[in-house]
Design an enzyme around this catalytic site. Structure first.
Site, short mmCIF file in Angstrom:
data_model
loop_
_atom_site.label_atom_id
_atom_site.label_comp_id
_atom_site.label_asym_id
_atom_site.label_seq_id
_atom_site.Cartn_x
_atom_site.Cartn_y
_atom_site.Cartn_z
N CYS A 13 0.82 -1.21 0.00
CA CYS A 13 0.00 0.00 0.00
C CYS A 13 0.86 1.26 0.00
O CYS A 13 0.56 2.23 0.70
CB CYS A 13 -0.94 -0.01 1.19
SG CYS A 13 -2.09 -1.40 1.16
N ASP A 15 2.43 4.82 -1.29
CA ASP A 15 1.70 5.99 -1.75
C ASP A 15 1.38 5.92 -3.24
O ASP A 15 0.28 6.29 -3.67
CB ASP A 15 2.54 7.24 -1.44
CG ASP A 15 1.64 8.42 -1.13
OD1 ASP A 15 0.65 8.25 -0.39
OD2 ASP A 15 1.92 9.52 -1.66
N ILE A 16 2.33 5.43 -4.01
CA ILE A 16 2.14 5.37 -5.47
C ILE A 16 0.98 4.43 -5.84
O ILE A 16 0.36 4.57 -6.90
CB ILE A 16 3.46 4.93 -6.17
CG1 ILE A 16 3.34 4.98 -7.70
CG2 ILE A 16 3.89 3.55 -5.72
CD1 ILE A 16 3.23 6.36 -8.27
N SER A 37 -1.45 -6.04 2.55
CA SER A 37 -0.43 -5.26 3.25
C SER A 37 0.11 -6.16 4.35
O SER A 37 -0.41 -7.25 4.58
CB SER A 37 -1.06 -3.99 3.84
OG SER A 37 -0.10 -3.28 4.59
N ARG A 38 1.17 -5.70 5.03
CA ARG A 38 1.66 -6.52 6.11
C ARG A 38 0.69 -6.50 7.29
O ARG A 38 0.78 -7.28 8.20
CB ARG A 38 3.06 -6.07 6.53
CG ARG A 38 4.14 -6.60 5.58
CD ARG A 38 5.46 -5.89 5.81
NE ARG A 38 5.31 -4.45 5.60
CZ ARG A 38 6.26 -3.57 5.85
NH1 ARG A 38 7.41 -3.95 6.34
NH2 ARG A 38 6.04 -2.28 5.61
N TYR A 62 1.34 -10.79 2.20
CA TYR A 62 1.47 -10.87 0.74
C TYR A 62 1.25 -12.29 0.22
O TYR A 62 0.68 -12.51 -0.84
CB TYR A 62 2.87 -10.39 0.30
CG TYR A 62 3.24 -9.00 0.77
CD1 TYR A 62 2.28 -8.00 0.95
CD2 TYR A 62 4.57 -8.67 1.03
CE1 TYR A 62 2.63 -6.73 1.37
CE2 TYR A 62 4.94 -7.40 1.44
CZ TYR A 62 3.96 -6.44 1.62
OH TYR A 62 4.31 -5.19 2.04
N LYS A 101 9.15 0.46 -10.88
CA LYS A 101 10.54 0.63 -11.23
C LYS A 101 11.22 1.35 -10.09
O LYS A 101 10.52 2.01 -9.31
CB LYS A 101 10.74 1.39 -12.53
CG LYS A 101 9.70 2.37 -13.02
CD LYS A 101 9.22 3.55 -12.27
CE LYS A 101 10.11 4.37 -11.43
NZ LYS A 101 9.42 5.19 -10.45
N ARG A 158 16.99 16.74 -18.24
CA ARG A 158 17.13 17.26 -16.87
C ARG A 158 15.87 16.90 -16.12
O ARG A 158 14.78 17.25 -16.56
CB ARG A 158 17.24 18.81 -16.87
CG ARG A 158 18.36 19.36 -17.70
CD ARG A 158 19.66 19.34 -16.93
NE ARG A 158 20.65 18.62 -17.71
CZ ARG A 158 21.94 18.60 -17.42
NH1 ARG A 158 22.41 19.23 -16.36
NH2 ARG A 158 22.78 17.92 -18.17
N ASP A 171 14.63 6.03 -9.25
CA ASP A 171 13.40 6.66 -9.68
C ASP A 171 13.63 7.60 -10.86
O ASP A 171 13.23 7.34 -11.99
CB ASP A 171 12.79 7.41 -8.50
CG ASP A 171 11.49 8.04 -8.87
OD1 ASP A 171 10.62 7.34 -9.41
OD2 ASP A 171 11.33 9.24 -8.64
#
Lengths: 345, 345
Positions: A13, A15-16, A37-38, A62, A101, A158, A171
């Site tokens: 879970c 944020d992304i 989730s855990r 999981y 990723k 950039r 990232d």
């Protein structure tokens, strides 16, 4: 849809996962069937807060989700260091895999994950969203247009994305490298040299770095990615005949449209006091945000396998692996004091 | 104008002199009083073709113009390799000096020219036009705005100007370095490293090259300049709080106005699906083209000396010299196999 929706389980879970859950909900060929989730409470709260169907199952670990036979595919936004363990287990459970990723800590881990996917016949895709924006296909058309763009000479990027869960080069660098490979039609560079003066935090995590990538025929690409400066997503790609500018390549300014600028055979007026022809703004509209287009494409490929017994599409894994190879080389160059590192496939 | 116009002699009829002759004609405080070429006919034809006043004197050699007591100042568009000889002679004849860039083949020659200017009390300015566009002052305000831009972290420039009379790095590279110095408030970098794979023609003239410049506090600038690709003049300057984009910094798209874009404290919406705030376009209007503003400023400084017995303004020579120092370091790094070169003032 004549066929059933692809059932996706969300493993973690982060944020992304909020953005991607919305994208799955928006996709016409996929639905969320489970979340893990855990902690059961965290998963339950997350499902309620993110508009999950009431039928979605809630798991406090999981493993249970990965063993659920109703789950076709999983979206896995776990930290990169956990990918090897959980992505391999997902593949072993025949779950198609949409993986955040950077895919792995290095290409050796990447290859272990890929081996698990291949031997279990599951579809792999990494969660690089901007690639699925229709703008990207339009940009690729420009790069491949001999009359409008010529041959790519130089590509410069950039980037300063927000600090996300990964908190590292993986990232920002991942996107930069991917965009460079796109412009070079996925041809790997021969040599990578990291820029000097990268910034690492006390734990050795890269906060700011860059590199130049060299191809044997003289083409070059440079990128710089930083967590320490204002949000920036610029590409300037220069061809023999054209130039492409984009300022928001990772996440477009607006959800429903995205633009870039192309100058072709740019020149001055006779007295060289102004330009004879200015770059043209190209705007591409989209009904679905790019992350929903990604999910739609992933679910389409999974559907091909599930309903038509197709083989997994290897394209996405091949592109991801090339990205990982370059990422590894940038890190190696930093660790070797900014010496050139040769890329070997 | 309450005072007489500054009388400018044009030494050499290079193509760029057409643009600058028009700029002198447009300037309210200067006029063309003479032109010299190695052939009288060429000078005469050039004067007629470029709207010179009928009173302008025509010379078939440079010396005669430099000895003309009516000439206050000269504009000298000769090839760089001839600058040392003719610029020094001009200064010795007490002619104020508007000199094409690059000023000299190296900083040692530069210092000889400057010594001649200083010991003869003449005003020096190099012909970097874009610096005099009012847009540049507006950009400098952004760079110095702690709230809007923060501290500069990274500055990147991609340039591909037309092949001009110089036919070498000195042209494109000069502008790139100047723009980097502008963004860094004219603070010299500590270390310069040329990019690999520069392209030289059979005579050793640089057609395509780049470099990264490093400051001790971690700031970095990268430029790439090429004669081999589509016309491009991009700057992406990234600060801790803001980002500045410009696409036409050397010669603006249009004569009467010039734009840049500034993003400040850029961020995404809550779900990271689009930007909360887009960069703002800033457009600066000007009645005179930037090259006429340059001539106006040069003639103003010459007028201060001629009519008010002021001392020459050293600012322009200081900035030119810093540009030359970095240019020399880039060449040195190329010649030393892309090794770091330290800048020493």
């Amino acid at each position: 849809m004549s066929e059933a929706l692809i059932q996706i389980g969300v493993v973690g879970c982060a944020d992304i996962a909020r953005k991607v859950s919305r994208a799955i909900n928006l996709s016409p060929n996929a639905t969320i069937c489970a979340v893990a989730s855990r902690s059961y409470d965290k998963a339950s709260t997350f499902a309620a807060a993110n508009g999950y169907p009431l039928t979605a199952k809630i798991y406090g670990n999981y493993e249970a989700l990965l063993e659920d036979p109703d789950v076709d595919a999983v979206y896995m936004p776990l930290p990169t260091s956990l990918h090897l363990r959980w992505a391999v287990l997902a593949a072993q459970n025949k779950k198609h895999l949409l993986l955040e990723k950077p895919v792995a800590l290095n290409v050796a881990e990447f290859d272990e994950i890929m081996l698990a996917c291949e031997s279990n016949g599951v579809q792999f895709m990494d969660n690089t969203m901007w690639v699925h924006n229709p703008r990207t296909a339009a940009m690729a058309q420009v790069f491949n247009d001999k009359h409008r763009f010529g041959q790519l000479k130089s590509n410069d990027i950039r980037v300063k994305p927000d600090l996300d869960a990964h908190g590292s080069l993986g990232d920002a660098g991942w996107y930069c490298i991917r965009a460079i490979l796109l412009a070079f039609n996925y041809e790997l560079p021969k040599t990578v040299i990291a820029s000097r003066q990268p910034v690492l935090n006390k734990d050795g995590v890269i906060l700011d770095c860059g590199a130049s990538l060299y191809w044997e025929d003289g083409r070059v690409a440079t990128f710089h990615c930083s967590f320490l400066a204002n949000l920036t997503m610029d590409i300037t790609a220069i061809g023999t005949k054209g130039t492409l500018h984009v300022h928001d390549f990772i996440i477009p300014y607006e959800e429903k449209e995205a633009s870039f600028y192309v100058g072709t055979e740019s020149s001055f007026d006779d007295l060289v006091t102004c330009w004879a022809k200015q770059p043209v703004k190209c705007t591409i509209k989209t009904d679905l945000p790019q992350e929903a287009l990604l999910v739609t494409e992933f679910a389409r490929l999974v559907g091909e396998i599930k309903f038509r017994k197709s083989k997994p599409e290897k394209k996405w894994a091949i592109i991801s692996r090339k990205t990982q190879l370059v990422l590894d080389a940038v890190k190696a160059s930093i660790h070797r004091g900014f010496q050139p590192v040769e890329i070997e496939e």
